[in-house]
Enzyme design. Sequence first.
Site, PDB file in Angstrom:
ATOM      1  CG  ASP A 184      -1.899   1.069   1.335  1.00  0.00           C
ATOM      2  OD1 ASP A 184      -1.951   1.878   0.400  1.00  0.00           O
ATOM      3  OD2 ASP A 184      -2.635   1.103   2.329  1.00  0.00           O
ATOM      4  CB  CYS A 222      -9.204   5.011   7.189  1.00  0.00           C
ATOM      5  SG  CYS A 222      -9.729   3.286   7.188  1.00  0.00           S
ATOM      6  N   PRO A 384     -11.987  -5.796   8.153  1.00  0.00           N
ATOM      7  CG  PRO A 384     -10.099  -6.305   9.403  1.00  0.00           C
ATOM      8  CD  PRO A 384     -10.513  -5.725   8.090  1.00  0.00           C
TER       9      PRO A 384
END
Length: 531
Positions: A184, A222, A384
């Site tokens: 990433d 995020c 998650p």
Amino acid sequence: MSAYQDAIQQIAQLRQQNGEAWAAINPESAARMKLQNRFNTGLDIAKYTAKVMREDMAAYDADSSQYTQSLGCWHGFVGQQKLIAIKKHFGSTKRKYLYLSGWMIAALRSDFGPLPDQSMHEKTAVPALIEELYTFLKQADARELGGLFRELDAAKAGNDAAKVAAVQSKIDNFETHVVPIIADIDAGFGNEEATYLLAKKMIEAGACAIQIENQVSDEKQCGHQDGKVTVPHADFLAKINAVRYAFLELGVDDGIIVARTDSLGAGLTKQIAVTNKPGDLGDLYNSFLDGDVINGADDIANGDVVVKANGKLLKPKRLASGLFQFKQGSGVDRVVLDCITSLQHGADLLWIETEKPHIGQIKEMVDRIREVVPSAKLVYNNSPSFNWTLNFRQQVFDAWKTTGKDVSAYDRAQLMSAEYDTTELAQEADNRIRTFQADAAREAGIFHHLITLPTYHTAALSTDNLAKEYFGAAGMLGYVEGVQRKEIRQGIACVKHQNMSGSDIGDDHKEYFSGEAALKAGGTHNTMNQF
């Protein structure tokens, strides 16, 4: 002749060429060290793993059941143990990768301490973790091969020809723990030059696949939080080009670029795109802006921005932050345009960040993308951040209700409750979760399934359990029963933690270097012999 025997012969010839000065060099010992270190540089790893990943992509195109998977790892040891476990349980690392999460670097690897996933961590931490992961994977190779060499020596000492042949075959057909890492790079950590420089470091560390997202670099959030701001396509494509140039400069000609779009959950843009003519990429990007059509100068207030779109004057809505707003409900259309544009301009794989794990939603977008680029395939975040239990129970509830099945026994808003765990609905939901990856690979074009932060959560969970027992009434039994006994019975490699840390490898080297004078750690009094 086997590769092992061939290596021995080559070094024997070198020793002979160098005469008495090399008399202390044992060709078999040197050959063993050479086999234990198959990859000399990160670029060797990047070239090898890029080839592996390209072959896997072709296999998936031919058969969607051949999808790939990974788990995010935040430390070299975690990645190493994952690959050792995979080889133990499945016999092969094929189609199993590592994922390097920017979120976990921010939360766990920054010198600033825990940080939110907003690209505030040191960008040098990204290539540093790639290098660390591969250092630990290479050590796993050395450890396993070292064990095989010891088996070979024992078989030779016992004059067991069949055993010698069997162990020799294992050595010659050894499968490395080194696998592809999808790494990433967030939104590129600055302009396209900054992206290029960081991409080079990541590739030199061993990355064969780099994932980059279309958010504004200095506004990055995020993917599962609010406030995401995207950039016009031209800005994103420049960074895709920067990554490709980095791959080509370093000789990794088949390096993989994963283009991620956050447009589904991003309602803002920092800038109006440059457009030269109706229908170009800039014009298409601007067409999604929310605003008011105006008739002339009288409708323009001081400081207003006006753009011509679809032959009309549009005054985009600008927030107090200076950001511009997209039209409500335009997310899917923007995602589709992002993905097609990225694939047409150098990306190899797509990543669509979604707000829930819903195969129908993903398939809808992928089907539209494949109308233009038939080979389009995804890397997908089995995040998650999703409440998987609640999401899938609600999906089953909705499906049953649509087909007329009686759902009066269930409260849709409370389906997370443990009281539903043994119900037919919960069992159906769990089955859908179990088959989600295979189903999505078949129906929604997902080539690679990953979980971004699993080992963050497993570390927290296992530590909580150990702390509860060890500092409670169980005392030492909390560790013995909850950890060590399970390690022994499940064959967890690091129960022999001295061996795992390289003690036996060090003993081998001491013997190679010093012969009978070597002071070794693995003797009779080593307590690791209890395991």
